[in-house]
Motif scaffolding. Structure first.
Motif, PDB file in Angstrom:
ATOM      1  N   ASP A 206       0.818  -1.219   0.000  1.00 52.56           N
ATOM      2  CA  ASP A 206       0.000   0.000   0.000  1.00 52.56           C
ATOM      3  C   ASP A 206       0.852   1.269   0.000  1.00 52.56           C
ATOM      4  OD1 ASP A 206      -2.459  -1.300  -0.148  1.00 52.56           O
ATOM      5  OD2 ASP A 206      -2.534  -1.579   2.022  1.00 52.56           O
ATOM      6  N   CYS A 207       1.939   1.199  -0.739  1.00 50.44           N
ATOM      7  CA  CYS A 207       2.779   2.365  -0.990  1.00 50.44           C
ATOM      8  C   CYS A 207       2.858   2.596  -2.490  1.00 50.44           C
ATOM      9  CB  CYS A 207       4.204   2.146  -0.454  1.00 50.44           C
ATOM     10  SG  CYS A 207       4.352   2.113   1.348  1.00 50.44           S
ATOM     11  N   ILE A 208       3.243   3.787  -2.876  1.00 54.02           N
ATOM     12  CA  ILE A 208       3.590   4.060  -4.271  1.00 54.02           C
ATOM     13  C   ILE A 208       5.078   3.781  -4.418  1.00 54.02           C
ATOM     14  CG2 ILE A 208       3.815   5.866  -6.023  1.00 54.02           C
ATOM     15  CD1 ILE A 208       1.344   7.189  -4.739  1.00 54.02           C
ATOM     16  N   GLY A 209       5.430   2.946  -5.380  1.00 58.33           N
ATOM     17  CA  GLY A 209       6.825   2.570  -5.582  1.00 58.33           C
ATOM     18  C   GLY A 209       7.434   3.311  -6.755  1.00 58.33           C
ATOM     19  N   CYS A 236       7.304   3.310 -11.992  1.00 56.85           N
ATOM     20  CA  CYS A 236       6.422   3.799 -10.934  1.00 56.85           C
ATOM     21  C   CYS A 236       5.187   2.920 -10.900  1.00 56.85           C
ATOM     22  CB  CYS A 236       6.022   5.248 -11.200  1.00 56.85           C
ATOM     23  SG  CYS A 236       4.886   5.929  -9.955  1.00 56.85           S
ATOM     24  N   CYS A 237       4.871   2.393  -9.731  1.00 55.80           N
ATOM     25  CA  CYS A 237       3.689   1.537  -9.572  1.00 55.80           C
ATOM     26  C   CYS A 237       2.788   2.114  -8.476  1.00 55.80           C
ATOM     27  CB  CYS A 237       4.099   0.114  -9.221  1.00 55.80           C
ATOM     28  SG  CYS A 237       2.731  -1.056  -9.258  1.00 55.80           S
ATOM     29  N   ILE A 238       1.499   2.271  -8.832  1.00 55.87           N
ATOM     30  CA  ILE A 238       0.521   2.865  -7.926  1.00 55.87           C
ATOM     31  C   ILE A 238      -0.676   1.925  -7.827  1.00 55.87           C
ATOM     32  CG2 ILE A 238      -0.902   4.890  -7.445  1.00 55.87           C
ATOM     33  CD1 ILE A 238       0.936   6.487  -9.301  1.00 55.87           C
ATOM     34  N   PRO A 239      -1.020   1.462  -6.631  1.00 55.92           N
ATOM     35  CA  PRO A 239      -2.120   0.507  -6.502  1.00 55.92           C
ATOM     36  C   PRO A 239      -3.485   1.164  -6.708  1.00 55.92           C
ATOM     37  CG  PRO A 239      -1.324   1.120  -4.340  1.00 55.92           C
ATOM     38  CD  PRO A 239      -0.400   1.769  -5.329  1.00 55.92           C
ATOM     39  N   SER A 240      -4.420   0.374  -7.183  1.00 56.59           N
ATOM     40  CA  SER A 240      -5.813   0.806  -7.335  1.00 56.59           C
ATOM     41  C   SER A 240      -6.700  -0.275  -6.745  1.00 56.59           C
ATOM     42  CB  SER A 240      -6.128   1.068  -8.808  1.00 56.59           C
ATOM     43  OG  SER A 240      -5.793  -0.055  -9.599  1.00 56.59           O
ATOM     44  N   GLY A 241      -8.016  -0.160  -6.953  1.00 57.12           N
ATOM     45  CA  GLY A 241      -8.938  -1.130  -6.391  1.00 57.12           C
ATOM     46  C   GLY A 241      -9.319  -2.192  -7.400  1.00 57.12           C
ATOM     47  N   PHE A 246      -1.655   1.076 -11.919  1.00 61.20           N
ATOM     48  CA  PHE A 246      -0.802   1.874 -12.792  1.00 61.20           C
ATOM     49  C   PHE A 246       0.623   1.363 -12.624  1.00 61.20           C
ATOM     50  CE2 PHE A 246       2.291   5.237 -13.290  1.00 61.20           C
ATOM     51  CZ  PHE A 246       1.889   5.922 -14.433  1.00 61.20           C
ATOM     52  N   CYS A 247       1.264   0.970 -13.716  1.00 63.81           N
ATOM     53  CA  CYS A 247       2.659   0.517 -13.637  1.00 63.81           C
ATOM     54  C   CYS A 247       3.399   0.998 -14.878  1.00 63.81           C
ATOM     55  CB  CYS A 247       2.750  -0.998 -13.510  1.00 63.81           C
ATOM     56  SG  CYS A 247       4.446  -1.575 -13.192  1.00 63.81           S
ATOM     57  N   GLY A 381       0.829  -0.486 -17.915  1.00 64.82           N
ATOM     58  CA  GLY A 381       1.019  -1.750 -17.211  1.00 64.82           C
ATOM     59  C   GLY A 381      -0.031  -2.786 -17.538  1.00 64.82           C
ATOM     60  N   GLU A 382      -1.157  -2.366 -18.109  1.00 65.89           N
ATOM     61  CA  GLU A 382      -2.232  -3.308 -18.425  1.00 65.89           C
ATOM     62  C   GLU A 382      -1.842  -4.284 -19.540  1.00 65.89           C
ATOM     63  OE1 GLU A 382      -7.117  -3.160 -18.771  1.00 65.89           O
ATOM     64  OE2 GLU A 382      -5.949  -1.318 -19.087  1.00 65.89           O
ATOM     65  N   PRO A 383      -1.145  -3.838 -20.593  1.00 62.91           N
ATOM     66  CA  PRO A 383      -0.724  -4.815 -21.614  1.00 62.91           C
ATOM     67  C   PRO A 383       0.167  -5.911 -21.034  1.00 62.91           C
ATOM     68  CG  PRO A 383      -0.541  -2.590 -22.469  1.00 62.91           C
ATOM     69  CD  PRO A 383      -0.803  -2.459 -20.997  1.00 62.91           C
TER      70      PRO A 383
END
Length: 419
Positions: A206-209, A236-241, A246-247, A381-383
């Protein structure tokens, strides 16, 4: 599964490849229509040639290669667990402890699963041979110095870069729990592969990397003609629900030099905005390419230089042409520097509220009007995530030249090859 005879035929071949490991499937290019139609006739496929091409493009299966000669054999498809076992096995043969070897192999194969094969299991050959040469440390003793709240330096003791960068991510998260933001500069490390694994580690906490590294120089500065910067990746990786995270994981050059090298080996031309010759002039003949250019001109140059600064100047690590070329220099250790940052989301707002806001943003993003010919707007990051799902089911494609490399590595170190 696409409802066509051709797709069914290709899927059957993919399954056979995964089970037998040495059964290849066939791909076609637009330069050999007669051959394609002969293939279709032989196997009772009634799809038109255009349908054949469209299906391959729509499925985006990286398993099926295209070459300019027309029909070629595609890569082997190897189950990820077999690649991991092989990577762990050869690393243990040169003194890497079992758990460390398992982690490095997992990180390498994760790149294969995501479709980033240039940073995948084939690198085990490079790492094992540099370890045997004494240029990497199989049993490093990490030393971490906390400089202030939220800031520290990790001395990697010339470890495999995967181990040191993962350790830096762990330390960054620990620092962020206390200070809100954790930053770790890494020194005396080695090539860490693809950055997504470490940034995603932070996101799972639960951090932004945010992960960066400099590298051996292949890129000219904007306005220059001599190599000075590395391809200098940033992730940069940001978690979502509910939506994919986002990666953003990218180099800061217009293209990796490996792509230019591959084009040269195949006798292909390259776009004029990829590379330059020794005079700094754009080239389309890949064989004449000397260096690649920064992405987006001056903008990419600035980002790449920023990464060079953050990765080396805090710790005094080498920069530019002073960085060891890992494939060429077999006398000197690399002194790689990395930059790892974790931002604790809970320092700003409740984590679940943040993820809900991310989903809100992505939902609106994906509902934006699409350009002609575009089926879907994708999140960075989705592909790669979709490729991972596919390859977990079908196996990871391994090129023949990489298969030969792995076979030789296995023979040299007494580990059965996965291919």
């Amino acid at each position: 599964m696409i409802g066509s005879q051709l797709a069914a035929h290709l899927e059957l071949h993919s399954l056979a490849t995964l089970r037998g490991n040495k059964v290849n499937v066939v791909a076609v290019t637009s330069k050999n229509k007669d051959h394609a139609e002969a293939f279709a006739k032989k196997f009772g496929i009634t799809d038109s040639y255009d349908d054949y091409r469209r299906i391959l493009q729509r499925t985006r299966c990286s398993t099926y290669e295209s070459r300019k000669r027309g029909f070629v054999m595609s890569p082997y498809l190897i189950a990820a667990e077999k690649l991991r076992a092989f990577g762990q096995g050869v690393l243990q043969k040169v003194g890497v402890p079992e758990e460390d070897a398992r982690i490095v192999a997992e990180i390498l194969v994760e790149s294969n699963l995501r479709g980033v094969d240039t940073h995948g299991i084939y690198l085990s050959n490079l790492y094992v041979r540099r370890l045997k040469q004494g240029l990497m440390n199989p049993t490093p003793q990490f030393s971490f110095e906390k400089k202030r709240a939220g800031v520290g330096i990790l001395d990697a003791d010339f470890s495999l870069g995967q181990l040191s960068t993962l350790e830096a991510a762990r330390k960054a998260v620990e620092l962020a729990r206390d200070a809100g933001v954790g930053i770790v500069a890494v020194k005396n490390s080695n090539h860490f592969g693809a950055g997504a694994y470490y940034a995603e580690y932070c996101a799972k906490q639960d951090c932004i990397g945010l992960v960066m590294s400099d590298g051996e120089c292949d890129v000219i500065p904007f306005g220059g003609r001599e190599k000075f910067l590395g391809t200098n990746p940033i992730c940069c990786c940001i978690p979502s629900g509910a939506y994919p995270w986002f990666c953003m994981d990218m180099a800061t050059s217009e293209v990796a030099f490996g792509k230019v090298r591959a084009a040269a080996e195949a006798g292909k031309t390259i776009p004029p905005n990829w590379a330059v010759d020794r005079e700094g002039k754009p080239v389309t003949d890949a064989a004449k390419a000397y260096a690649v250019v920064p992405m987006s001109g001056a903008k990419g140059y600035a980002v790449g230089l920023m990464i060079e600064i953050l990765s080396s100047r805090f710790t005094g690590m080498p920069y530019g042409a002073h960085i060891v070329r890992k494939f060429d220099d077999w006398d000197n250790k690399a002194f790689m520097g990395h930059y790892v940052q974790a931002i604790d989301i809970s320092a700003f707002c409740p984590v679940e509220e943040f993820k809900r806001r991310m989903d809100e943003l992505f939902a609106e993003l994906k509902n934006q009007p699409r350009a002609n010919g575009v089926d879907e707007i994708l999140i960075p990051g989705e592909p790669e995530l979709r490729t991972k799902v596919q390859r977990e089911n079908e196996g990871c494609p391994i090129r023949e030249q990489d298969a030969a490399l792995l076979r030789k590595l296995g023979e040299d170190f007494g580990v059965p090859s996965p291919v």
